[in-house]
Design an enzyme around this catalytic site. Structure first.
Site, PDB file in Angstrom:
ATOM      1  N   TYR A 177      99.100  95.123 113.616  1.00  0.00           N
ATOM      2  CA  TYR A 177      98.192  96.246 113.366  1.00  0.00           C
ATOM      3  C   TYR A 177      98.965  97.469 112.901  1.00  0.00           C
ATOM      4  O   TYR A 177     100.198  97.518 113.007  1.00  0.00           O
ATOM      5  CB  TYR A 177      97.359  96.566 114.626  1.00  0.00           C
ATOM      6  N   LYS A 198     104.916  95.347 115.092  1.00  0.00           N
ATOM      7  CA  LYS A 198     103.760  96.049 115.668  1.00  0.00           C
ATOM      8  C   LYS A 198     102.657  95.017 115.882  1.00  0.00           C
ATOM      9  O   LYS A 198     101.653  94.991 115.155  1.00  0.00           O
ATOM     10  CB  LYS A 198     103.322  97.191 114.726  1.00  0.00           C
ATOM     11  N   GLU A 226     112.263 103.287 124.066  1.00  0.00           N
ATOM     12  CA  GLU A 226     111.233 104.105 123.413  1.00  0.00           C
ATOM     13  C   GLU A 226     110.121 104.340 124.419  1.00  0.00           C
ATOM     14  O   GLU A 226     110.245 103.966 125.595  1.00  0.00           O
ATOM     15  CB  GLU A 226     110.716 103.419 122.151  1.00  0.00           C
ATOM     16  N   LEU A 284     110.174  99.926 117.994  1.00  0.00           N
ATOM     17  CA  LEU A 284     109.372  99.928 116.772  1.00  0.00           C
ATOM     18  C   LEU A 284     109.974 100.963 115.817  1.00  0.00           C
ATOM     19  O   LEU A 284     110.274 102.088 116.243  1.00  0.00           O
ATOM     20  CB  LEU A 284     107.921 100.316 117.089  1.00  0.00           C
TER      21      LEU A 284
END
Ligand SMILES: Cc1ncc(COP(=O)(O)O)c(C=O)c1O
Length: 288
Positions: free
Chosen positions: A33, A148, A180, A205
């Protein structure tokens, strides 16, 4: 106007949109996505998001999605029909619907769903001045965090824990290092004033807001160091901050209830905030 969706070639209210229970997105989180902001009716960093979507699909061997030009036309139409000036476009592509079987079924087509909803990014401006709180949690995700994918359960649980703790974000820690956030990239400022963030790897990411922020920082001759840093370094840092599509930059002023630096946003975050928001306005003509 309610949130709007595109599914199976039709534009309709989100509440009327549906996919099959045999869709592999539902069965296996077998999909990729993207979340893209639009302001003043214009997408922010459209090409970068599309590049990351294609990269993810290639890694998952999902083939047969419409061409970029068609995706761009659908997204544009969706925003236009929604009449929202500022909002978020969500694109989800799954491997498609087929008889449940872990291996890929033959002959299925990818499912493409897009939705738009109103999102007022203006709310981030006062937060830039006050900063937000975060908690640290073990990073329990898999070894391909660079993709993702819709398989977000560790992030879902971590974000809920943060919410229950009254915090904006969960900061993930793996092998003692900050990777993250649950849905953001994380940075610290070191004692020399350098901006430090985890390097691009399978552990994080490659955030689009990260890419923009680091580019702007380098252009402004600020020092950027891409290296892993420990939770202890983060706790002792004069400044911490996060970035994402929905929060272009936000200072973290409390981590696990202890103040970061003075407990107020610091000068590096403020300088970056000015650069980042000027870039948002430059790209979209937004004046909010
Ligand atoms: C795990 C994770 N890291 C970082 C980000 C920030 O990425 P971007 O700047 O592209 O929104 C996100 C966004 O959802 C995310 O889910």
């Amino acid at each position: 106007m309610p949130a709007l969706a595109y599914a199976h070639g039709r534009y309709l209210p989100v509440s009327d949109a549906a996919v099959s229970v045999e869709d592999r997105g539902f069965q296996f989180a077998d999909g990729i996505y993207e979340v893209i902001a639009f302001l003043n009716g214009r997408f922010l960093d459209w090409d970068k998001h599309l590049w990351r979507l294609r990269r993810g699909l290639a890694a998952l061997h999902i083939e047969g999605l419409a061409a970029d030009r068609a995706l761009s036309a659908i997204a544009g139409r969706l925003v236009h029909r929604s009449r929202f000036a500022d909002g978020l476009l969500y694109i989800q592509v799954t491997r498609g619907a087929g008889k449940r079987d872990h291996g890929f079924p033959a002959g299925i087509e990818p499912t493409l769903v897009m939705t738009v909803r109103r999102f007022d990014i203006r709310q981030r401006l006062p937060q830039l001045d006050t900063g937000v709180a975060a908690i640290s949690l073990p990073d329990q995700r898999w070894d391909r965090c660079d993709l993702k994918t819709t398989g977000l359960l560790p992030a879902v649980l971590a974000k809920q824990e943060a919410r229950l703790a009254g915090a904006f974000e969960a900061v993930f820690v793996k092998d003692g290092h900050v990777t993250e956030g649950g849905s953001t990239n994380i940075y610290m400022v070191d004692s020399a004033g350098a901006i430090v963030t985890h390097p691009i790897s399978a552990r994080i990411l490659p955030g689009i807001a990260r890419d923009t922020l680091l580019g702007l920082a380098r252009e402004a001759q600020m020092t950027v160091v891409e290296r892993p840093f420990t939770l202890e370094e983060a706790r002792a840092a004069p400044e911490l901050f996060l970035t994402s599509t929905t929060a272009p930059i936000l200072p973290i002023v409390r981590l696990d209830s202890a103040p970061i630096g003075s407990g107020s946003p610091g000068p590096i975050s403020a300088r970056l905030g000015a650069l980042v928001w000027a870039e948002v306005r430059r790209q979209t003509g937004w004046s909010g």
